[in-house]
Design a protein around this motif. Structure first.
Motif, PDB file in Angstrom:
ATOM      1  N   TYR A   1      -0.262  -0.598   1.663  1.00 52.37           N
ATOM      2  CA  TYR A   1       0.021  -2.029   1.788  1.00 52.37           C
ATOM      3  C   TYR A   1      -1.319  -2.760   1.681  1.00 52.37           C
ATOM      4  CZ  TYR A   1       2.213  -6.375   3.196  1.00 52.37           C
ATOM      5  OH  TYR A   1       2.680  -7.675   3.207  1.00 52.37           O
ATOM      6  N   GLN A   2      -1.661  -3.146   0.466  1.00 51.10           N
ATOM      7  CA  GLN A   2      -3.006  -3.633   0.170  1.00 51.10           C
ATOM      8  C   GLN A   2      -3.407  -4.923   0.893  1.00 51.10           C
ATOM      9  OE1 GLN A   2      -3.499  -3.659  -4.095  1.00 51.10           O
ATOM     10  NE2 GLN A   2      -3.416  -1.444  -4.229  1.00 51.10           N
ATOM     11  N   PRO A   3      -2.487  -5.849   1.213  1.00 56.26           N
ATOM     12  CA  PRO A   3      -2.934  -7.028   1.972  1.00 56.26           C
ATOM     13  C   PRO A   3      -3.595  -6.702   3.302  1.00 56.26           C
ATOM     14  CG  PRO A   3      -0.783  -7.444   1.011  1.00 56.26           C
ATOM     15  CD  PRO A   3      -1.092  -5.994   0.772  1.00 56.26           C
ATOM     16  N   PHE A   4      -3.382  -5.485   3.818  1.00 55.37           N
ATOM     17  CA  PHE A   4      -3.995  -5.101   5.090  1.00 55.37           C
ATOM     18  C   PHE A   4      -5.385  -4.492   4.930  1.00 55.37           C
ATOM     19  CE2 PHE A   4       0.233  -4.565   7.600  1.00 55.37           C
ATOM     20  CZ  PHE A   4       0.195  -5.916   7.924  1.00 55.37           C
ATOM     21  N   LEU A   5      -5.841  -4.246   3.718  1.00 56.64           N
ATOM     22  CA  LEU A   5      -7.123  -3.573   3.530  1.00 56.64           C
ATOM     23  C   LEU A   5      -8.297  -4.321   4.161  1.00 56.64           C
ATOM     24  CD1 LEU A   5      -6.819  -2.104  -0.081  1.00 56.64           C
ATOM     25  CD2 LEU A   5      -6.405  -0.990   2.114  1.00 56.64           C
TER      26      LEU A   5
ATOM     27  N   ALA B   1       1.660  -8.927  -4.513  1.00 62.21           N
ATOM     28  CA  ALA B   1       2.682  -8.143  -3.813  1.00 62.21           C
ATOM     29  C   ALA B   1       4.035  -8.844  -3.812  1.00 62.21           C
ATOM     30  CB  ALA B   1       2.226  -7.867  -2.383  1.00 62.21           C
ATOM     31  N   GLN B   2       4.037 -10.174  -3.735  1.00 63.90           N
ATOM     32  CA  GLN B   2       5.304 -10.919  -3.737  1.00 63.90           C
ATOM     33  C   GLN B   2       6.160 -10.541  -4.930  1.00 63.90           C
ATOM     34  OE1 GLN B   2       5.882 -15.168  -3.167  1.00 63.90           O
ATOM     35  NE2 GLN B   2       4.023 -15.250  -1.907  1.00 63.90           N
ATOM     36  N   HIS B   3       5.551 -10.560  -6.117  1.00 60.92           N
ATOM     37  CA  HIS B   3       6.307 -10.237  -7.331  1.00 60.92           C
ATOM     38  C   HIS B   3       6.651  -8.754  -7.400  1.00 60.92           C
ATOM     39  CE1 HIS B   3       6.415 -14.109  -9.248  1.00 60.92           C
ATOM     40  NE2 HIS B   3       5.111 -14.255  -9.228  1.00 60.92           N
ATOM     41  N   ALA B   4       5.688  -7.889  -7.072  1.00 62.99           N
ATOM     42  CA  ALA B   4       5.925  -6.453  -7.220  1.00 62.99           C
ATOM     43  C   ALA B   4       7.101  -5.978  -6.373  1.00 62.99           C
ATOM     44  CB  ALA B   4       4.660  -5.680  -6.854  1.00 62.99           C
ATOM     45  N   VAL B   5       7.158  -6.432  -5.122  1.00 61.65           N
ATOM     46  CA  VAL B   5       8.247  -6.019  -4.228  1.00 61.65           C
ATOM     47  C   VAL B   5       9.584  -6.501  -4.760  1.00 61.65           C
ATOM     48  CG1 VAL B   5       9.237  -6.397  -1.939  1.00 61.65           C
ATOM     49  CG2 VAL B   5       6.813  -5.858  -2.167  1.00 61.65           C
ATOM     50  N   ARG B   6       9.654  -7.758  -5.124  1.00 55.15           N
ATOM     51  CA  ARG B   6      10.928  -8.333  -5.586  1.00 55.15           C
ATOM     52  C   ARG B   6      11.333  -7.812  -6.949  1.00 55.15           C
ATOM     53  NH1 ARG B   6       8.497 -11.555  -2.119  1.00 55.15           N
ATOM     54  NH2 ARG B   6       9.740 -12.798  -0.648  1.00 55.15           N
TER      55      ARG B   6
ATOM     56  N   ALA C   1       6.310  -8.084   6.372  1.00 54.53           N
ATOM     57  CA  ALA C   1       6.461  -7.726   4.955  1.00 54.53           C
ATOM     58  C   ALA C   1       6.184  -6.253   4.680  1.00 54.53           C
ATOM     59  CB  ALA C   1       5.530  -8.591   4.098  1.00 54.53           C
ATOM     60  N   ILE C   2       5.374  -5.596   5.518  1.00 53.78           N
ATOM     61  CA  ILE C   2       5.136  -4.180   5.270  1.00 53.78           C
ATOM     62  C   ILE C   2       6.459  -3.433   5.419  1.00 53.78           C
ATOM     63  CG2 ILE C   2       4.536  -3.609   7.666  1.00 53.78           C
ATOM     64  CD1 ILE C   2       2.490  -1.617   6.539  1.00 53.78           C
ATOM     65  N   PRO C   3       6.775  -2.547   4.480  1.00 51.42           N
ATOM     66  CA  PRO C   3       8.085  -1.896   4.525  1.00 51.42           C
ATOM     67  C   PRO C   3       8.264  -0.943   5.712  1.00 51.42           C
ATOM     68  CG  PRO C   3       6.751  -1.036   2.715  1.00 51.42           C
ATOM     69  CD  PRO C   3       6.008  -2.182   3.292  1.00 51.42           C
TER      70      PRO C   3
END
Length: 440
Positions: free
Chosen positions: A42-46, A327-332, A394-396
């Motif tokens: 989950y790259q936003p947490f890096l 990430a918004q686009h990739a997940v959806r 948002a993290i799965p």
């Protein structure tokens, strides 16, 4: 059963497999995910991992644990020949082999995009993987410990100088979180003051964070300046040989920690395929996430999503008419792709992917953050809370969410766990130092 091969277990690949498990009937299709890593990052947490605010393992999601009905193969896909519906699987140990498939889903993501600047390849580190984030954290912690034993001078300045290249979200968040970590470390090192630390962010454009309004970006610049962090706008890095930073403005200084966040590019694995690519190296993809040729002809059995694909942005908010790599686009897209693939298997028509950006959130260190949605901008502590709330949810998978939220709660009570584990890179060194050896 038809076989669905998913290349890449990142956001788009993970969610495609997760939703296929949910929507496919028993025996309707076999799903295989191939990725060189056994987890999704989950790259936003890096940036928060680099700053010691999140336990590294909590920001990754195990593929095998959560994809119970999917065959997970830890290996690389080194070739795709869609004309014969075969892919080359190359494991870390053993010989490559060919895997046949009926449908292929390419979600191999993106890698850091660099330029041939002297010294960057040898001295810089990226911020695309959990391993990089942990290495950055350990380096900064070790450098503080070393610098505290040195007198004021060039050697100490080099250890306490951090350089981040790139003023997008990844760069700004990394820069601000490391600045917050460095400020927190000062209480443990009375020999050092904030004036001994030097933080520089280098951005070639005239502004930072293009995803937010100009007013919000100016607030971020002011916030960073108040925390003794320098942002160089309209400035390019011209050299980083041996850690000596040279800028297009003529400025020069030394740094022991150089972090590159200046853009991404589609994973080069797609270059070894016969799938159609556009000029930026991404797979040509329709709005329904099926691959198409330059003439618009559908490539049967081929799908793509995430950063590796050029998906039209039907909301009108994309760059150059395409969805931006986030990430918004990739997940959806992963969720929509799974629905569309199931529809095609059942003889139904797939639907187009359309998503309007919900806004942007950024964490800038403990108690500092921004939220932007349209003209609405929230800054400071509330923006930081919204950043954590959004990404925490948002993290799965719920077990990951619980680990992240509980970690944040304990950190607020107990503080950061500022322990470097650099020695893990050579775990046998301590044993070998004292181990008995046969006499010659």
């Amino acid at each position: 059963m038809p076989r669905i091969l998913i290349v890449g277990g990142g956001y788009a690949g993970f969610y495609t497999a997760l939703k296929l498990e949910k929507w496919l009937l028993k025996g309707e299709a076999e799903v295989v995910v191939v990725d060189p890593l056994p987890y999704m990052t989950y790259q936003p947490f890096l940036p928060e991992v680099a700053a010691g605010q999140i336990e590294p393992r909590h920001s990754v999601v195990s593929l095998r644990r959560h994809l119970k009905k999917t065959t997970v193969i830890t290996a690389k896909v080194t070739g795709i020949e869609h004309a014969t519906r075969t892919a080359t699987i190359t494991p870390e140990v053993g010989e490559p082999w060919q895997m046949e498939y009926d449908h292929i889903v390419v979600t191999a993501g993106a890698v850091s995009r660099t330029f041939p600047i002297p010294g960057v390849a040898d001295n810089a580190i990226g911020m695309k993987s959990i391993e990089e984030a942990v290495a950055v954290r350990d380096r900064l912690l070790d450098n503080f410990a070393k610098a505290a034993l040195l007198p004021a001078g060039p050697d100490r300045d080099r250890l306490l100088t951090v350089v981040v290249v790139g003023g997008g979200f990844a760069g700004i968040e990394t820069f601000a979180e490391l600045r917050a970590l460095a400020s927190a470390l000062l209480k443990d090192y009375p020999q050092l003051t904030i004036d001994d630390t030097h933080f520089h962010l280098i951005e070639a454009m005239g502004r930072i964070m293009p995803e937010v309004s100009l007013e919000t970006s100016h607030w971020v610049l002011k916030n960073l300046a108040q925390r003794a962090a320098t942002v160089h706008l309209d400035t390019q890095l011209t050299s980083a040989v041996d850690g000596v930073i040279e800028l297009s403005t003529g400025e020069s200084f030394e740094s022991d920690l150089i972090i590159w966040t200046a853009g991404v590019m589609a994973n080069p694995v797609v270059r070894g395929t016969d799938l159609p690519l556009e000029e930026r190296g991404r797979i040509r993809t329709r709005a329904d996430l099926r691959v198409h040729t330059e003439d618009g002809e559908i490539v049967e059995g081929a799908w793509a999503a995430g950063d590796v694909s050029a998906v039209p942005d039907l909301s009108g908010g994309g760059v150059g008419g395409f969805c931006v790599p986030n990430a918004q686009h990739a997940v959806r897209q992963g969720k929509r792709l799974a629905k569309n693939l199931v529809a095609v298997l059942r003889g139904e028509e797939p639907k187009d992917y359309e998503h309007k950006n919900l806004g942007a959130v950024a964490g800038l260190g403990l108690g500092h953050g921004v939220f932007q949605s349209g003209r609405i901008a929230i800054k400071g502590v509330i923006g930081w809370v919204m950043h954590r709330g959004y990404h925490g949810l948002a993290i799965p998978m719920w077990e990951r969410k619980l680990r992240v939220f509980s970690g944040w709660a304990w950190n607020l009570v107990l503080g950061r766990d500022n322990v470097s584990l650099t020695a893990r890179e050579e775990p046998q060194a301590y044993f070998q130092e004292f181990a008995s050896r046969p006499k010659a």
